[in-house]
Design a protein around this motif. Structure first.
Motif, short mmCIF file in Angstrom:
data_model
loop_
_atom_site.label_atom_id
_atom_site.label_comp_id
_atom_site.label_asym_id
_atom_site.label_seq_id
_atom_site.Cartn_x
_atom_site.Cartn_y
_atom_site.Cartn_z
N TYR A 61 0.79 -1.31 0.23
CA TYR A 61 -0.18 -0.04 0.03
C TYR A 61 0.91 1.19 -0.10
CZ TYR A 61 -3.32 -3.49 1.17
OH TYR A 61 -4.08 -4.72 1.11
N TYR A 62 0.86 2.15 -0.90
CA TYR A 62 1.54 3.34 -1.03
C TYR A 62 0.70 4.59 -1.19
CZ TYR A 62 4.50 -0.69 -1.48
OH TYR A 62 5.28 -1.81 -1.40
N LEU B 248 11.58 -10.15 -3.85
CA LEU B 248 10.04 -9.54 -3.80
C LEU B 248 9.77 -8.46 -2.44
CD1 LEU B 248 7.74 -12.30 -4.86
CD2 LEU B 248 8.52 -10.30 -6.23
N ASN B 249 10.27 -9.03 -1.63
CA ASN B 249 10.28 -8.17 -0.19
C ASN B 249 11.04 -6.96 -0.26
OD1 ASN B 249 8.16 -9.24 1.13
ND2 ASN B 249 9.37 -10.93 1.93
N MET B 250 12.22 -7.06 -0.77
CA MET B 250 13.07 -5.85 -1.11
C MET B 250 12.60 -4.89 -1.94
SD MET B 250 16.70 -8.02 -1.27
CE MET B 250 17.60 -6.43 -2.12
N LEU C 130 9.81 0.54 -2.93
CA LEU C 130 8.81 1.16 -3.18
C LEU C 130 8.24 2.10 -2.10
CD1 LEU C 130 6.91 -1.37 -5.52
CD2 LEU C 130 7.57 0.78 -6.24
N GLN C 131 8.09 1.49 -0.97
CA GLN C 131 7.93 2.27 0.38
C GLN C 131 8.88 3.53 0.32
OE1 GLN C 131 8.09 0.17 4.10
NE2 GLN C 131 6.56 1.58 4.93
N LYS C 132 10.12 3.32 0.32
CA LYS C 132 10.98 4.71 0.51
C LYS C 132 10.75 5.36 -0.70
CE LYS C 132 14.71 1.59 2.65
NZ LYS C 132 15.95 0.99 2.12
#
Length: 181
Positions: free
Chosen positions: A30-31, A159-161, A166-168
């Motif tokens: 979620y972004y 995938l988690n990276m 994306l969050q950063k």
């Protein structure tokens, strides 16, 4: 396999029917950007290297695109090079901006990336007050071999990276990937 519908899923159900392999990994994040911005970040070659780990280079061709030689669409092709994974050829098989797209994924080295019938789906949905939900699904059959076990551990880490990157870049809660099968 279970597939959820997406907003304005023009052609999505048809492409899902063509995917022959099982869903192996799925991630949801979620972004804090609208779907149009989210779609641009996850689809434009210049943006992808900023969030996709180990992507060294990406070349895109629209010569076979249904939208003509200057626009992305079904038939567009990408040649990617990844650290430790090698080269990958991708072909867009579903294109519906800003809702999502899908592509076939063919690694040059079956030893480093032991998969076949590999397809990836990116879905973008509105979420909250002007934000986006991003769903990343990868479907494939495993090839036999030693690297299969390493790849099974590396994929969710990669995938988690991606979700952290994306969050950063975009803000929001980020997301997490999980192994489905």
């Amino acid at each position: 396999m279970t597939f959820s519908a997406v907003g304005n899923d023009r052609g999505f159900a048809d492409v899902v029917k063509k995917i022959r392999a099982p869903l192996r990994f799925e991630g949801v994040g979620y972004y804090d950007v609208p779907p149009e911005k989210m779609f641009a970040v996850v689809s434009e070659p210049a943006s992808m290297s900023k969030w996709l780990p180990m992507l060294k280079s990406l070349q895109m061709s629209h010569a076979a695109s249904e939208n003509g030689p200057s626009a992305c669409g079904v038939g567009s092709e990408r040649s990617c090079s990844f650290s430790m994974m090698g080269d990958v050829f991708e072909r867009v098989i579903w294109w519906n901006p800003p809702h999502g797209y899908a592509f076939s994924f063919q690694p040059k080295s079956k030893m480093m990336m032991p998969t076949r019938d590999h397809s990836v789906v990116f879905l973008v949905r509105p979420h909250g007050n002007g934000g986006s939900e991003f769903v990343f699904r990868t479907y494939f059959d495993w090839q036999p071999g030693l690297m299969r076990f390493m790849a099974a551990r590396m994929m969710p880490m990669m995938l988690n990276m991606s979700f952290v990157n994306l969050q950063k870049q975009l803000g929001g809660k980020g997301g997490k990937a999980r192994r489905v099968a």
